[in-house]
Design an enzyme around this catalytic site. Structure first.
Site, PDB file in Angstrom:
ATOM      1  N   SER A  65      12.359 -34.685 -46.983  1.00 53.57           N
ATOM      2  CA  SER A  65      13.105 -34.556 -48.237  1.00 53.57           C
ATOM      3  C   SER A  65      14.594 -34.806 -48.008  1.00 53.57           C
ATOM      4  O   SER A  65      14.935 -35.922 -47.630  1.00 53.57           O
ATOM      5  CB  SER A  65      12.821 -33.280 -49.028  1.00 53.57           C
ATOM      6  OG  SER A  65      11.445 -33.229 -49.416  1.00 53.57           O
ATOM      7  N   HIS A  70      28.351 -31.387 -51.544  1.00 50.18           N
ATOM      8  CA  HIS A  70      29.436 -31.895 -52.381  1.00 50.18           C
ATOM      9  C   HIS A  70      30.573 -30.896 -52.235  1.00 50.18           C
ATOM     10  O   HIS A  70      30.358 -29.697 -52.465  1.00 50.18           O
ATOM     11  CB  HIS A  70      29.002 -31.979 -53.840  1.00 50.18           C
ATOM     12  CG  HIS A  70      27.769 -32.809 -54.049  1.00 50.18           C
ATOM     13  ND1 HIS A  70      27.785 -34.184 -53.990  1.00 50.18           N
ATOM     14  CD2 HIS A  70      26.476 -32.472 -54.267  1.00 50.18           C
ATOM     15  CE1 HIS A  70      26.560 -34.653 -54.190  1.00 50.18           C
ATOM     16  NE2 HIS A  70      25.745 -33.628 -54.359  1.00 50.18           N
ATOM     17  N   CYS A  85       9.795 -30.475 -47.574  1.00 49.87           N
ATOM     18  CA  CYS A  85       8.394 -30.393 -47.952  1.00 49.87           C
ATOM     19  C   CYS A  85       7.559 -29.993 -46.741  1.00 49.87           C
ATOM     20  O   CYS A  85       7.934 -30.288 -45.608  1.00 49.87           O
ATOM     21  CB  CYS A  85       7.921 -31.740 -48.479  1.00 49.87           C
ATOM     22  SG  CYS A  85       8.822 -32.190 -49.966  1.00 49.87           S
TER      23      CYS A  85
END
Lengths: 133, 133
Positions: A65, A70, A85
């Protein structure tokens, strides 16, 4: 071959982080790759962007995944996610790794259990004293 | 210049999606770029990976954060996220766009309000009949 859709997604907002750490896309990228490896994930590729006058985004694609960050260095803030996952890779380890690097004054985290029907939302335990190997 | 740390992050698990739609990284990439534009976001770069024997991951870096998808075509499943910072871009529009493209039989979604302190978790309204411009 069928893969398990089960996954765990940890989202964490960190506050009170040093400007210089958050304003360095290369530094973040290198640590996110290490964080991925620390939790047993496989890094496929990375996008990193240094913004002007400040700020950074890094998106790490994993076989399992992704990890994203940010940053808003001028606010001491970053939004960090790790979604993996399968049963074998625990995203909390990657999050703990990054929290130990960033050493925020405060953080708020949620964990989503995905790929099993209705999403379960929990508040995860965060270990800011993760010991790097 | 200071930017707002406020952001909205919609995470949706979709089920019962056509194998062919989920097993086409290029198709997903193109639509995710359009979804980003539909919600007023700016695409900076894209990572897309087609897995063998099946499966795809696409990570779209936005000026305003990111859109991601991880697919399990053999299970008719995908995990889709859109996280956008600021007030002007609504990630729900990008999610609605993608749901209208994928036309899942079922979905489960959560919305996280980020960058304001404790994360608020809500269950968003999803519009699977988004009309493409």
């Amino acid at each position: 071959m069928e893969y398990s859709t089960f996954g765990r997604h940890v989202a964490i907002d960190v506050w009170g982080v040093d400007f210089g750490l958050l304003n360095n896309a290369d530094f973040l990228k290198n640590h996110m790759v290490e964080a991925a490896e620390a939790c047993g994930a496989t890094v496929l590729s990375v996008q990193a962007k240094q913004f002007e006058p400040q700020g950074a985004t890094v998106l790490v694609m994993l076989s399992e995944s992704h990890i994203s960050i940010h940053t808003y260095p001028e606010r001491g803030f970053a939004a960090l996610d790790c979604y993996t996952c399968g049963e074998t890779v625990d995203p909390q380890i990657a999050i703990d790794y990054m929290v130990s690097v960033l050493q925020p004054e405060k953080y708020y985290a949620k964990k989503l259990i995905r790929g099993v029907g209705e999403m379960e939302v929990a508040t995860p335990e965060v270990n800011r004293n993760y010991v790097h190997a």
